[in-house]
Design a protein around this motif. Structure first.
Motif, mmCIF file in Angstrom:
data_model
loop_
_atom_site.group_PDB
_atom_site.id
_atom_site.type_symbol
_atom_site.label_atom_id
_atom_site.label_comp_id
_atom_site.label_asym_id
_atom_site.label_seq_id
_atom_site.Cartn_x
_atom_site.Cartn_y
_atom_site.Cartn_z
ATOM 1 N N LEU A 75 -0.324 2.353 -3.228
ATOM 2 C CA LEU A 75 0.456 3.120 -2.250
ATOM 3 C C LEU A 75 -0.470 3.847 -1.272
ATOM 4 O O LEU A 75 -0.172 3.918 -0.069
ATOM 5 N N VAL A 119 8.786 0.407 0.747
ATOM 6 C CA VAL A 119 8.396 -0.352 -0.439
ATOM 7 C C VAL A 119 9.661 -0.925 -1.062
ATOM 8 O O VAL A 119 10.603 -0.185 -1.366
ATOM 9 N N TYR A 159 5.079 11.647 -3.276
ATOM 10 C CA TYR A 159 4.508 11.367 -1.954
ATOM 11 C C TYR A 159 5.316 12.014 -0.819
ATOM 12 O O TYR A 159 4.902 11.970 0.326
#
Length: 322
Positions: free
Chosen positions: A149, A70, A95
């Motif tokens: 996401l 990202v 994450y």
């Protein structure tokens, strides 16, 4: 802008560095190496990196064959973009390696800025298998960013077979809190004007607002504050009965009409104040007409340009003048 649903529409061509099939094969190979222990004891790659044009090939393109990357484009002058980086950094930790965050300063990386077609910051893209797709432009609530996401991670696995390795939570860096921003000289002057106005120090408020406007003539908040302070200063100590009697007896006396219009506005009779001054403009000429017109514009500032009563009065003034 709200985060978008994941699709491959709108991808940014990054010179076709990786085809989807090649990326999937490399991802499978990397996963097999990790499971067999052939990957060695090298420490896990950092989850948050500052990417440059020189490191883009290795840090983003090559890495995107094994984990979603990202990219957050930011600028030091854009406070919103720095706040977004803080949120994305926190999510990268939560994450635990399912994606890698790469931040890019647009002023230091003009080539990347142009290649991605960035229109402004903050702007967030994802790179999968050497190809980039836009995620969202501008700020967004953290839950919605997390939804994007999740979609990105699902597309990475389903379409390319890319599954980022899970990282030990203790190895995840915590986002450093943003240092408190010190107020600018203009903000301090504006705050001083507000404080003086609240305390009834009309002279001090007027001067403070004028100081702001001297450096920033278009500052809407200072214009409004100045108009309010000057209005209150004009009606201070006035005898309402005497003012209204004078205005009724002398309809062509500009100063009498101005004083009555000020009292009308302070008393909440906005339409009456505007109508009185429009009529005064209609009945007068030369300097007297200009004086009445300018006072009416000052009262517009007190109420605000978006108020429908101001819009109606502007139209009435235009009909009188033209």
């Amino acid at each position: 802008m709200q985060p978008r649903n994941m699709s491959m529409s709108g991808v940014v061509d990054l010179a076709a560095v990786k085809a989807a099939s090649e990326a999937k094969a490399k991802a499978e190979q990397a996963r097999a190496q990790r499971q067999s222990g052939d990957a060695g004891a090298a420490p896990a790659s950092p989850l948050v990196i500052e990417v440059t044009e020189e490191t883009f090939e290795s840090d983003v393109l090559q890495r995107s064959a094994e984990v979603p990357v990202v990219i957050s484009f930011w600028a030091d002058q854009a406070e919103q973009s720095k706040q977004l980086n803080t949120v994305l950094t926190r999510l990268a930790g939560q994450y635990r390696g399912r994606f890698v965050l790469a931040t890019a300063d647009v002023y230091a990386n003009q080539l990347l800025f142009q290649q991605f077609g960035v229109q402004g910051v903050p702007a967030v893209f994802a790179v999968l298998a050497g190809q980039a797709m836009p995620l969202f432009q501008g700020a967004a609530p953290e839950p919605q960013i997390a939804e994007v996401l999740d979609q990105l991670i699902a597309v990475a696995e389903q379409r390319f077979g890319i599954v980022g390795p899970e990282v030990d939570a203790q190895a995840v860096p915590e986002a450093e809190p943003e240092p408190p921003r010190l107020p600018t000289a203009q903000e301090l002057a504006l705050s001083a004007g507000h404080d003086a106005l609240d305390a009834g120090d009309l002279g001090g408020a007027i001067q403070a607002y004028k100081n702001v406007l001297a450096d920033e003539p278009a500052n809407i908040e200072a214009k409004l504050g100045l108009a309010q302070a000057e209005l209150l200063n004009r009606v201070q100590g006035a005898d309402p009965a005497a003012v209204r009697a004078a205005a009724a007896e002398r309809p062509t006396d500009v100063q009498a009409q101005l004083a009555a219009a000020d009292l009308d506005l302070v008393g909440g009779h906005v339409e009456d104040a505007f109508s009185r001054l429009v009529d005064t403009v209609r009945r007068t000429f030369g300097d007297d007409r200009d004086t009445a017109r300018l006072r009416l514009l000052d009262l517009f500032e007190v109420i605000g340009p978006d108020d429908p009563r101001v819009t109606a009065a502007r139209a009435a003034l235009a009909r009188v003048l033209f």
